[in-house]
Design a protein around this motif. Structure first.
Motif, short mmCIF file in Angstrom:
data_model
loop_
_atom_site.label_atom_id
_atom_site.label_comp_id
_atom_site.label_asym_id
_atom_site.label_seq_id
_atom_site.Cartn_x
_atom_site.Cartn_y
_atom_site.Cartn_z
N PHE A 197 0.68 -1.13 -0.16
CA PHE A 197 0.03 -0.05 0.16
C PHE A 197 1.32 1.38 -0.25
O PHE A 197 0.59 2.40 -0.35
N ASN A 198 2.16 1.44 0.52
CA ASN A 198 2.83 2.03 0.32
C ASN A 198 3.47 3.02 -0.67
O ASN A 198 3.77 4.03 -0.73
N VAL A 199 3.72 2.14 -1.32
CA VAL A 199 4.00 2.22 -2.91
C VAL A 199 3.26 2.15 -3.83
O VAL A 199 3.70 2.59 -5.20
N ALA A 200 1.78 1.69 -3.60
CA ALA A 200 1.02 1.46 -4.53
C ALA A 200 -0.12 2.87 -4.92
O ALA A 200 -0.14 3.45 -3.65
N ILE A 201 -1.58 2.54 -5.50
CA ILE A 201 -2.48 3.65 -5.10
C ILE A 201 -3.48 2.82 -5.10
O ILE A 201 -4.16 3.17 -6.12
N TYR A 202 -3.71 2.31 -4.73
CA TYR A 202 -4.46 1.23 -3.95
C TYR A 202 -5.23 1.56 -2.50
O TYR A 202 -4.50 1.58 -1.69
N GLY A 203 -6.35 1.27 -2.87
CA GLY A 203 -7.24 1.74 -1.16
C GLY A 203 -7.56 -0.21 -0.54
O GLY A 203 -6.82 -1.00 -1.42
N PRO A 204 -7.28 -0.02 0.68
CA PRO A 204 -7.21 -1.63 1.39
C PRO A 204 -9.11 -2.31 0.60
O PRO A 204 -9.86 -1.51 0.77
N VAL A 205 -9.12 -3.29 0.98
CA VAL A 205 -10.73 -4.65 1.01
C VAL A 205 -10.45 -5.58 1.92
O VAL A 205 -11.55 -5.28 2.08
N LEU A 206 -9.52 -5.26 2.95
CA LEU A 206 -9.89 -5.91 4.29
C LEU A 206 -10.19 -4.50 5.76
O LEU A 206 -9.36 -3.48 5.80
N ALA A 207 -11.00 -5.29 6.73
CA ALA A 207 -10.99 -4.29 7.97
C ALA A 207 -10.20 -3.78 8.13
O ALA A 207 -9.69 -2.77 8.76
N ASN A 208 -9.43 -5.43 8.52
CA ASN A 208 -8.07 -5.07 9.27
C ASN A 208 -6.94 -3.60 8.91
O ASN A 208 -6.33 -3.56 10.04
N GLN A 209 -7.33 -3.58 8.13
CA GLN A 209 -6.49 -3.33 7.26
C GLN A 209 -6.41 -1.14 7.13
O GLN A 209 -5.36 -0.91 7.55
N GLU A 210 -7.35 -0.97 7.81
CA GLU A 210 -7.14 0.24 7.82
C GLU A 210 -6.07 0.57 9.49
O GLU A 210 -6.01 1.10 9.18
N LYS A 211 -6.32 -0.47 10.30
CA LYS A 211 -4.70 -0.15 10.96
C LYS A 211 -3.94 -0.26 10.65
O LYS A 211 -2.58 -0.44 11.27
N LEU A 212 -3.24 -0.57 9.06
CA LEU A 212 -1.43 -1.10 9.55
C LEU A 212 -1.22 0.78 9.42
O LEU A 212 -2.16 1.99 9.17
N GLN A 213 -0.32 0.95 9.46
CA GLN A 213 0.47 1.61 9.25
C GLN A 213 0.19 3.01 7.97
O GLN A 213 0.53 3.72 7.92
N ALA A 214 0.09 1.88 6.72
CA ALA A 214 0.30 2.60 5.76
C ALA A 214 -1.10 3.77 5.50
O ALA A 214 -1.26 4.86 5.44
#
Length: 442
Positions: A353-370
């Motif tokens: 996510f840090n180097v691409a241009i996509y949003g998350p698809v999974l609920a827990n991904q919202e908590k990622l540092q990205a």
């Protein structure tokens, strides 16, 4: 969709660390996540990755797959395919029976190939990943359920959401008194008018025969207009709501807010207008922001990202979902599923996510540092992932709707009004007739 700079990444994930992770750390994770004996000599897993305009993202995917293969005794071959050429490449591969074992693709191609029974059922893996990471966001979950298309609900594992965000020049808007993003299309016109002074045009929105101009379908729908009825068969462009949308459009046109040449732009027209400092607002997937971050940091710092505005009927903000699928003919089904599971891991996806241009698809991904707020593009994409609407909504996302879009009927309707000077009734009647002819084919 270019490289992101170190300064824009969340603390702890520098460019050097991201790429190092692909080559070493993720390989170690792969070794523990899917231990297995070496496969037979000459047997390998071929993966077609979607080449995006980010060298870092492309390298990260390639290195990660190869590191996973090396750690697990699987020979891997990664072929990066330009996303604009994926349909052509895949069509040729289907005809010649040379499909890869697994591949990245957009939802439209996945839907088409699902009808041809090209993919394996990954429903169990879809559920396993979702259960482990807080569940899937509703937009990607609904959009990727292809039961009606191929008889199999899940033929792909979602890995990223993209779609249009509103990109604006906050350095021009804030001195004019606008510190917040416009919430409605009327507010957008008001703000654009306030900064519409040469060399800057307020609205860098395409009205030409390109995919970017199909944004106007969403604008039309936000004003209550529809392309067709709930059965997806009878075209309903001729409506009071379509006239309301055209009134908004013609008003902005008559104010001189649109960029010069926007009715004949190619697909890069809005990108170039914004990056050259000649547009105050554009709607874009985020590629322009990443390009600015690399090549014009000053412009990037002067920019802000937000969801699309809404109309009287609310916000229509279509999402597109990228998925990873396994071909039914692949002889390495178990290995391919294990790889897709690994590519869905939080460790890998945070780096990606840090180097691409996509949003998350999974609920827990919202908590990622990205998504901690450091990267303003990702903040906008997170909002899109959580609140975006399914493709075509509230219309039926069928082949007829896609065909109408590929013929750019709504941009052409706009051109009839703003370029040719047709009155609303005449322009709408033409679009209604042409649209129904398209729908009648299906």
């Amino acid at each position: 969709m270019t490289k992101s700079s170190d300064t824009q990444k969340p603390t702890g994930w520098s460019r050097r660390r991201v790429l190092k992770t692909a080559a070493s750390g993720l390989a170690l994770a792969a070794a523990s996540s899917f231990p297995m004996p070496a496969i037979a000599q000459g047997k390998k897993l071929t993966y077609w990755g979607g080449l995006i305009f980010s060298d870092d993202a492309n390298k990260l995917l390639t290195d990660t797959i190869n590191a996973w293969g090396a750690a697990n005794g699987v020979a891997t071959e990664v072929v990066m395919i330009n996303q604009n050429e994926t349909t052509q490449k895949v069509s040729a591969a289907v005809s010649s029976n040379t499909m890869p074992d697994a591949l990245d693709m957009g939802l439209g191609l996945a839907r088409l190939l699902a009808r041809q029974s090209q993919f394996s059922d990954v429903g169990d893996l879809y559920k396993k990943i979702g259960d482990a990471q807080g569940g899937w966001f509703s937009g990607p979950d609904t959009a990727t359920d292809l039961t009606a298309d191929g008889g199999i609900a899940r033929v792909g594992i979602p890995f990223g959401v993209n779609g249009n965000l509103l990109l604006r020049r906050k350095d021009l808007l804030e001195p004019a008194g606008f510190t917040e993003a416009p919430k409605t299309w009327d507010e957008l016109v008001t703000q654009a008018e306030a900064i519409n002074k040469a060399p800057v045009s307020g609205l860098g929105l395409a009205l030409s025969n390109v995919g970017d101009a199909n944004l106007q379908v969403a604008v039309l729908q936000s004003f209550g207009g529809r392309i067709a009825d709930d059965a997806g068969k009878k075209v309903t462009i001729d409506s009071p709501e379509t006239r309301l949308w055209l009134t908004w459009l013609k008003n902005a046109w008559d104010k001189g807010l649109f960029s010069p040449g926007n009715t004949t732009w190619d697909g890069a027209g809005d990108n170039q207008a914004y990056l050259s400092g000649q547009a105050g607002f554009i709607a874009n997937t985020g590629s322009v922001g990443i390009a600015a971050r690399k090549d014009d940091p000053e412009l990037f710092e002067a920019s802000a990202f937000s969801p699309l505005p809404g109309g009287p009927k609310g916000i229509i903000s279509p999402i597109d979902v990228q998925v990873r699928a396994i071909t039914k003919a692949s002889p390495v089904q178990d290995e391919a599923k294990a790889l897709l599971e690994h590519l869905s891991s939080p460790e890998y996806m945070n780096a990606y996510f840090n180097v691409a241009i996509y949003g998350p698809v999974l609920a827990n991904q919202e908590k990622l540092q990205a998504f901690d707020g450091t990267n303003t593009i990702l903040v906008g994409l997170l909002g899109l992932a959580k609140n975006g609407t399914a493709p075509a909504y509230p219309d039926v996302n069928n082949a007829a709707f896609a065909d109408l879009g590929s013929n750019f009927l709504i941009p052409k309707l706009a051109q009839r009004v703003v370029v040719d000077g047709w009155d609303f009734d005449k322009a709408i009647a033409e679009a209604q007739t042409q649209g129904q002819a398209i729908y009648d084919k299906y």
